[in-house]
Design a protein around this motif. Structure first.
Motif, PDB file in Angstrom:
ATOM      1  N   GLU B  39       0.837  -1.207   0.000  1.00  0.00           N
ATOM      2  CA  GLU B  39       0.000   0.000   0.000  1.00  0.00           C
ATOM      3  C   GLU B  39       0.873   1.258   0.000  1.00  0.00           C
ATOM      4  O   GLU B  39       0.505   2.276  -0.584  1.00  0.00           O
ATOM      5  CB  GLU B  39      -0.956  -0.002   1.187  1.00  0.00           C
ATOM      6  CG  GLU B  39      -2.108  -1.009   1.045  1.00  0.00           C
ATOM      7  CD  GLU B  39      -3.066  -0.662  -0.107  1.00  0.00           C
ATOM      8  OE1 GLU B  39      -3.250   0.534  -0.403  1.00  0.00           O
ATOM      9  OE2 GLU B  39      -3.624  -1.606  -0.720  1.00  0.00           O
ATOM     10  N   LEU B  42       1.882   1.679  -3.551  1.00  0.00           N
ATOM     11  CA  LEU B  42       0.751   2.131  -4.377  1.00  0.00           C
ATOM     12  C   LEU B  42       0.491   3.621  -4.184  1.00  0.00           C
ATOM     13  O   LEU B  42       0.081   4.320  -5.103  1.00  0.00           O
ATOM     14  CB  LEU B  42      -0.518   1.337  -4.034  1.00  0.00           C
ATOM     15  CG  LEU B  42      -0.504  -0.153  -4.388  1.00  0.00           C
ATOM     16  CD1 LEU B  42      -1.749  -0.849  -3.823  1.00  0.00           C
ATOM     17  CD2 LEU B  42      -0.455  -0.334  -5.908  1.00  0.00           C
ATOM     18  N   ARG B  43       0.723   4.099  -2.967  1.00  0.00           N
ATOM     19  CA  ARG B  43       0.448   5.510  -2.669  1.00  0.00           C
ATOM     20  C   ARG B  43       1.651   6.403  -2.953  1.00  0.00           C
ATOM     21  O   ARG B  43       1.626   7.584  -2.660  1.00  0.00           O
ATOM     22  CB  ARG B  43       0.020   5.648  -1.212  1.00  0.00           C
ATOM     23  CG  ARG B  43      -1.423   5.233  -0.983  1.00  0.00           C
ATOM     24  CD  ARG B  43      -1.747   5.176   0.500  1.00  0.00           C
ATOM     25  NE  ARG B  43      -3.154   4.923   0.728  1.00  0.00           N
ATOM     26  CZ  ARG B  43      -3.742   3.745   0.559  1.00  0.00           C
ATOM     27  NH1 ARG B  43      -3.035   2.720   0.153  1.00  0.00           N
ATOM     28  NH2 ARG B  43      -5.042   3.600   0.786  1.00  0.00           N
ATOM     29  N   ARG B 314      -2.791   5.571  -6.027  1.00  0.00           N
ATOM     30  CA  ARG B 314      -3.111   4.160  -5.826  1.00  0.00           C
ATOM     31  C   ARG B 314      -3.890   3.604  -7.028  1.00  0.00           C
ATOM     32  O   ARG B 314      -3.585   2.514  -7.533  1.00  0.00           O
ATOM     33  CB  ARG B 314      -3.933   4.016  -4.548  1.00  0.00           C
ATOM     34  CG  ARG B 314      -4.233   2.592  -4.154  1.00  0.00           C
ATOM     35  CD  ARG B 314      -4.968   2.543  -2.806  1.00  0.00           C
ATOM     36  NE  ARG B 314      -5.026   1.176  -2.324  1.00  0.00           N
ATOM     37  CZ  ARG B 314      -5.923   0.293  -2.727  1.00  0.00           C
ATOM     38  NH1 ARG B 314      -6.838   0.645  -3.618  1.00  0.00           N
ATOM     39  NH2 ARG B 314      -5.907  -0.953  -2.255  1.00  0.00           N
TER      40      ARG B 314
END
Lengths: 339, 339
Positions: B39, B42-43, B314
């Motif tokens: 995550e 993704l960010r 994301r």
């Protein structure tokens, strides 16, 4: 700016408490409200000091502030107190909430009060210090009229949304109290009065153009402190308080800077019992001492700990008296004489 | 910097989860730890992404991270959970604490966990989002190795002490996640790698002199964000976490950036039940939309809300894949093949 005179803390306290009592404030509430204003003076924050009193008296006269109530408290959960301030004086509703939360702490360990419909709570450091004096960690956040623009924006959409945190240590408590704007609107006004230019990056004018003209900035908006990060923090306070207290968001807020509207901002207080931890408290104090004696950028200005400066100014003011504009002192005295 | 390749989120997740499982991490824990790292990728926060995995595997090998424990939980009060992480993986101990707190909320309204002796918790936004997904307000703070100098000081005495706040609204949640340093040490390192100068005011060298030389800054200290105010906030986090979690203060902290020391920082999680307030949640969303469409300083860059950028990045990364340095990808694959 006119003449400034020095008044002893005792005589200023007597004058303010007396005025509040004449205006119908019960003596304990008058004591709290006067202390809040005078402690701001002692710590060198006159924008939150006795200059607020004449307006507050007007608010009492017109029914925008109810001097007698402490608000209506409702426990929404075992550790969450909701308060409808019923137009109470700000410090009266908030300190009543602190008094109500404290007995819950031995059981729950932490507790929160969310307050709407009370008047201006003034200098937040005072509450953080009150919590720390009880041996508790205190976190206080509050909202205000829209004065601050978003990062990358140019319209006043956020309050100055102050944050205060008090943490007991083995020595004096750590007391942080900061507004999330780059400067206060009070500072913009005082620059305007003196005709002094603002620093680069403090404010924009009504058209959204960066300006160093204090008069123009008064019609515009203050920058958030610390760029995107400070904006994010101020916005978090804005949302947290509105969500928890059910109060207005900045564009709809009035009543802390005027004598004509009900105060519809919100305040949130969280108290945490740090547990039996004298060893931890001693470690915090030792660490703060390490910071104070760590290498300074300018050897003439040692590293400071939030709260230290205010305490030093307070000691000096208790000894030497409080600086008050003569016009303000005369206004207060004349209010008292003509009451 | 070497070549960068694009990998699908699915294949990266499979690779990371598989590696963790081979290193003895139970499947649910491996899922959590891998999700946290991915995550972050993704960010757009690769400093908290899969580049952390090889070191984490080394920590598991040497016993500095126990892949099987969730830590030992102890309710100090009805709403306060103390956790000895027992060297657990950071996200495992923290999510276990969140799972333990949530059932208390209908009764107490808010609850707190204070964790010591667990490994790095990575990107705080992930936990704030997890809280908001449960309809809760989540506040997470954490401490780190000493990397930041005090305002007016020049020695690294504070951690980067991040703060994350998640607030559910009627639309996507508000997710704030900020470190209290002006920049991350990761950014200093990547400037050093590329031989790029730092911005003015980011850092000092080992002798305490302001520097724009990234190599010199690596041996020095990062400035706090936002001057005295940001310093005050970072220091408040430093003290709060040490007081509540019983963890070390920054000068004594190790173990989030090395493979040789136990992790002795602390983490604090506060969850607040916002109450039945769909009307309030809708007001927050409407206000955030007002902010997004308010006048921008640069018409090409509309006002942003914390969390928006990460969500957009994301979505793009889920579609296009995650950018990973080829050398890192090869390292992970070779670890997998040679396991």
């Amino acid at each position: 700016m006119g003449l400034v005179v020095q008044v002893s803390e005792t005589s200023l306290r007597g004058l303010c408490t007396g005025l509040l009592e004449v205006w119908g404030v019960p003596s304990e509430a008058a004591r709290l409200q006067a202390e809040l204003l005078i402690e701001a003076e002692l710590r060198g924050l006159p924008s939150h000091g006795v200059m607020r009193l004449p307006r507050l008296l007007k608010r009492i006269e017109s029914g925008l502030a109810d001097p007698e109530t402490k608000g209506r408290q409702h426990w929404r959960a075992e550790a969450v107190l909701e308060v409808d301030g019923l137009r109470a004086l700000g410090p009266v509703a908030l300190m009543a909430a602190m008094d109500a939360l404290a007995p819950a702490l031995p059981q729950t360990g932490l507790a929160m009060a969310a307050i709407h419909n009370s008047n201006h709570i003034g200098m937040l450091a005072w509450y953080a210090e009150a919590a720390a004096e009880r041996g508790l960690i205190g976190i206080i956040v509050s909202t205000t009229e829209a004065l601050v623009h978003p990062y990358g924006g140019t319209q006043a959409m956020l309050g100055t949304n102050p944050i205060a945190i008090g943490i007991p240590t083995a020595d004096a408590p750590f007391i942080l109290d900061l507004a999330t704007g780059q400067v206060s609107m009070g500072k913009i006004h005082s620059h305007a009065l003196r005709g002094e230019p603002l620093d680069e990056g403090w404010a924009v004018d009504a058209a959204g153009r960066p300006t160093r003209d204090a008069e123009a900035a008064r019609q515009g908006a203050i920058a958030p402190f610390g760029g995107a990060k400070g904006y994010g923090l101020g916005l978090a306070v804005e949302l947290l308080v509105a969500m928890l207290a059910g109060s207005e968001l900045a564009p709809g807020i009035h009543g802390t800077l005027d004598a004509t509207h009900p105060a519809n901002k919100g305040d949130v207080l969280i108290l945490i019992d740090p547990g039996a931890s004298s060893e931890r408290a001693a470690r915090l104090s030792a660490y703060l001492d390490m910071l104070r004696s760590s290498r300074a950028l300018d050897p003439a200005s040692p590293v400071a700990i939030p709260g230290d400066g205010g305490r030093k100014r307070r000691q000096a003011a208790l000894r030497d008296g409080v600086d008050i504009p003569e016009a303000l002192l005369n206004e207060l005295r004349s209010l008292r004489e003509n009451a």
